[in-house]
Scaffold this motif. Sequence first.
Motif, mmCIF file in Angstrom:
data_model
loop_
_atom_site.group_PDB
_atom_site.id
_atom_site.type_symbol
_atom_site.label_atom_id
_atom_site.label_comp_id
_atom_site.label_asym_id
_atom_site.label_seq_id
_atom_site.Cartn_x
_atom_site.Cartn_y
_atom_site.Cartn_z
ATOM 1 N N HIS A 60 0.684 -1.184 -0.017
ATOM 2 C CA HIS A 60 -0.011 0.183 -0.273
ATOM 3 C C HIS A 60 0.809 1.458 -0.053
ATOM 4 O O HIS A 60 0.445 2.050 -0.112
ATOM 5 C CB HIS A 60 -0.880 -0.086 0.952
ATOM 6 N N LEU A 61 2.226 1.374 0.104
ATOM 7 C CA LEU A 61 3.162 2.145 0.388
ATOM 8 C C LEU A 61 3.453 2.844 -0.963
ATOM 9 O O LEU A 61 3.473 4.292 -0.927
ATOM 10 C CB LEU A 61 4.321 2.025 1.218
ATOM 11 N N HIS A 62 3.774 2.298 -2.140
ATOM 12 C CA HIS A 62 4.384 2.768 -3.231
ATOM 13 C C HIS A 62 3.199 3.505 -4.071
ATOM 14 O O HIS A 62 3.869 4.591 -4.880
ATOM 15 C CB HIS A 62 4.812 1.715 -4.131
ATOM 16 N N GLY A 63 2.092 3.348 -3.792
ATOM 17 C CA GLY A 63 1.150 4.205 -4.473
ATOM 18 C C GLY A 63 0.915 5.850 -3.904
ATOM 19 O O GLY A 63 1.201 6.565 -4.768
ATOM 20 N N PRO A 64 1.141 5.782 -2.655
ATOM 21 C CA PRO A 64 1.137 7.219 -2.081
ATOM 22 C C PRO A 64 2.245 7.843 -2.473
ATOM 23 O O PRO A 64 2.340 9.083 -2.658
ATOM 24 C CB PRO A 64 0.856 6.809 -0.667
ATOM 25 N N MET A 65 3.626 7.067 -2.324
ATOM 26 C CA MET A 65 4.906 7.703 -2.397
ATOM 27 C C MET A 65 4.820 8.194 -3.966
ATOM 28 O O MET A 65 5.458 9.069 -4.022
ATOM 29 C CB MET A 65 5.835 6.575 -2.395
ATOM 30 N N ARG A 66 4.648 7.489 -4.991
ATOM 31 C CA ARG A 66 4.446 8.136 -6.275
ATOM 32 C C ARG A 66 3.622 9.233 -6.481
ATOM 33 O O ARG A 66 3.751 10.258 -6.985
ATOM 34 C CB ARG A 66 3.845 6.745 -7.187
ATOM 35 N N ILE A 101 -5.426 13.771 2.253
ATOM 36 C CA ILE A 101 -6.433 12.352 1.770
ATOM 37 C C ILE A 101 -5.530 11.391 1.542
ATOM 38 O O ILE A 101 -5.772 10.288 1.764
ATOM 39 C CB ILE A 101 -7.267 12.920 0.856
ATOM 40 N N VAL A 102 -4.721 11.732 0.472
ATOM 41 C CA VAL A 102 -3.971 10.284 0.078
ATOM 42 C C VAL A 102 -3.414 9.616 1.098
ATOM 43 O O VAL A 102 -3.443 8.400 1.245
ATOM 44 C CB VAL A 102 -3.086 10.750 -0.874
ATOM 45 N N TRP A 103 -2.576 10.283 2.330
ATOM 46 C CA TRP A 103 -1.972 9.453 3.181
ATOM 47 C C TRP A 103 -2.786 9.134 4.056
ATOM 48 O O TRP A 103 -2.678 7.920 4.896
ATOM 49 C CB TRP A 103 -0.769 10.286 3.844
ATOM 50 N N THR A 104 -3.935 9.758 4.259
ATOM 51 C CA THR A 104 -5.045 9.369 5.510
ATOM 52 C C THR A 104 -5.674 8.085 4.866
ATOM 53 O O THR A 104 -5.735 7.034 5.537
ATOM 54 C CB THR A 104 -5.995 10.090 5.719
ATOM 55 N N ILE A 105 -5.880 7.897 3.526
ATOM 56 C CA ILE A 105 -6.336 6.611 3.169
ATOM 57 C C ILE A 105 -5.422 5.631 3.077
ATOM 58 O O ILE A 105 -5.699 4.305 3.675
ATOM 59 C CB ILE A 105 -6.749 6.892 1.696
ATOM 60 N N TYR A 106 -4.043 5.911 2.906
ATOM 61 C CA TYR A 106 -3.153 4.831 3.048
ATOM 62 C C TYR A 106 -3.157 4.158 4.493
ATOM 63 O O TYR A 106 -2.974 3.004 4.693
ATOM 64 C CB TYR A 106 -1.768 5.223 2.528
ATOM 65 N N LEU A 107 -3.157 5.350 5.290
ATOM 66 C CA LEU A 107 -2.648 4.702 6.768
ATOM 67 C C LEU A 107 -4.063 4.043 7.351
ATOM 68 O O LEU A 107 -3.885 3.003 8.062
ATOM 69 C CB LEU A 107 -2.516 6.096 7.725
ATOM 70 N N ALA A 108 -5.079 4.294 6.745
ATOM 71 C CA ALA A 108 -6.478 3.466 7.136
ATOM 72 C C ALA A 108 -6.302 2.030 6.472
ATOM 73 O O ALA A 108 -6.612 1.092 7.207
ATOM 74 C CB ALA A 108 -7.787 4.156 6.493
ATOM 75 N N ARG A 109 -5.940 2.061 5.231
ATOM 76 C CA ARG A 109 -5.716 0.882 4.349
ATOM 77 C C ARG A 109 -4.704 -0.006 5.145
ATOM 78 O O ARG A 109 -4.902 -1.339 5.271
ATOM 79 C CB ARG A 109 -5.593 0.906 3.037
ATOM 80 N N MET A 110 -3.664 0.571 5.588
ATOM 81 C CA MET A 110 -2.623 -0.147 6.031
ATOM 82 C C MET A 110 -2.883 -0.729 7.546
ATOM 83 O O MET A 110 -2.603 -2.013 7.841
ATOM 84 C CB MET A 110 -1.273 0.681 6.353
ATOM 85 N N SER A 111 -3.822 -0.102 8.451
ATOM 86 C CA SER A 111 -4.251 -0.296 9.636
ATOM 87 C C SER A 111 -5.279 -1.730 9.477
ATOM 88 O O SER A 111 -5.100 -2.539 10.180
ATOM 89 C CB SER A 111 -4.883 0.715 10.458
ATOM 90 N N ARG A 112 -6.114 -1.582 8.528
ATOM 91 C CA ARG A 112 -7.111 -2.588 8.332
ATOM 92 C C ARG A 112 -6.373 -3.704 7.818
ATOM 93 O O ARG A 112 -6.711 -5.019 8.167
ATOM 94 C CB ARG A 112 -7.961 -2.198 7.143
ATOM 95 N N ALA A 113 -5.225 -3.791 6.932
ATOM 96 C CA ALA A 113 -4.553 -4.807 6.667
ATOM 97 C C ALA A 113 -3.557 -5.541 7.855
ATOM 98 O O ALA A 113 -3.800 -6.800 7.994
ATOM 99 C CB ALA A 113 -3.557 -4.474 5.454
ATOM 100 N N ILE A 114 -3.222 -4.753 8.634
ATOM 101 C CA ILE A 114 -2.570 -5.233 9.582
ATOM 102 C C ILE A 114 -3.463 -6.115 10.777
ATOM 103 O O ILE A 114 -3.182 -7.125 11.161
ATOM 104 C CB ILE A 114 -1.810 -4.274 10.639
ATOM 105 N N PHE A 115 -4.589 -5.515 10.996
ATOM 106 C CA PHE A 115 -5.433 -6.231 11.961
ATOM 107 C C PHE A 115 -5.916 -7.100 11.109
ATOM 108 O O PHE A 115 -6.468 -8.157 11.988
ATOM 109 C CB PHE A 115 -6.699 -5.028 12.369
ATOM 110 N N ARG A 116 -6.258 -7.329 9.846
ATOM 111 C CA ARG A 116 -6.726 -8.314 9.390
ATOM 112 C C ARG A 116 -5.847 -9.721 9.376
ATOM 113 O O ARG A 116 -6.212 -10.519 9.628
ATOM 114 C CB ARG A 116 -7.128 -8.278 8.023
ATOM 115 N N ALA A 117 -4.438 -9.421 9.186
ATOM 116 C CA ALA A 117 -3.628 -10.421 9.489
ATOM 117 C C ALA A 117 -3.482 -10.908 10.979
ATOM 118 O O ALA A 117 -3.310 -12.089 10.914
ATOM 119 C CB ALA A 117 -2.262 -9.742 9.156
#
Length: 368
Positions: A60-66, A101-117
């Motif tokens: 999920h990180l390379h998209g917000p970085m680009r 907005i881009v980085w907030t969406i990224y952090l939200a997706r990352m949080s969901r992915a971590i807790f899903r794992a």
Amino acid sequence: MLQPVVQSWHWLLAHPYILAIILLAVTLIVAFVVDYLFGRVLKGIVHRSKTIIDDHILDHLHGPMRSSVLLLSMLVALDIYLEEQTWRGTLIDFIYSIIVIVWTIYLARMSRAIFRALRERHRAEHSSRQLLPLIDNLILLLLLAHGGYWIFHIWDINVTPLLASAGIATAALALASKDTLANLFGGVSVLMDHPFSLGDYITLGDGQRGEVVDIGIRSTRILTRDDVLITVPNSIMSTTTIINESGRVPRYRMRVSVGVGYGSDPDQVEATLLKACEELSEILPSPKPRVRFREFGDSALNYQLLAWIHDPGDRGRLIHELNTKILKLFRQEGIEIPFPQRVVSYHPQGGQLQAKVEVAGEEKGKSA
């Protein structure tokens, strides 16, 4: 030799659109390099780790970085070419808002992915995971509130009145739903304190006993031995006395009380009770079953047989089978199981009949 280079730069500065194209090309190259580093190089490194959480973070990180590289290049271009434009500030604020907005969406997706794992790992280990969704939702709310605060700050919107209104609304909501909040905080307390787990047999302060089949945020569900599902609010679960029969050690001690006649041999009684335990395979060999002579009763010698079993849910059935075997063995060994006896005799006194009733060693007189 430096003069031609300086002249070429002056020529480029005199043609801002050509410089913009060059800047855009450089930005695209930098974005491609960043995407390559995060998509190829770092991905190959994190694949060597045992956990998959870092894979989710990198995916999920390379998209917000680009996107950030492109947006930052636009900010540089606006700062160069629109220095004197009145609407330059609005465009800059708009780009900053997009970055937030881009980085907030990224952090939200990352949080969901971590807790899903984490939930998948707990599901594989058959352990309790009820607190993870609550933490996941709280973190998501904090991220959204943080992103909203920065957007308001970028557009110079005063958030103090909004916070005051939110505080008043929160107080009114808390008063209106205090029972729900009590259950919510009780559920958090139960999940964090962890007094019991799914599958444990517990006994509540009011005597209700059963297997814990669900631990939720608002309530806990217990399935009794009568196959009745009891829903207990967590505000009660967090304050009542709970006896966890399963406990940390996966065994449970059951007690069987029995009375024998006063003429019985204590050694024979103890050996017979232990023999009854040997015929049941569900009774654990360690700790060993034991017999305790508890008291001299009114009409019997009271013994108690203590034996360990693996599952508290089998207590009722095993006590039934153990009582049946004890009764059969006592009959074989000639051990008496006494019952209360009453002896009534009549003696005439002064023209009246005096009745004496002896009950379990006591003597009472009645006039007839």
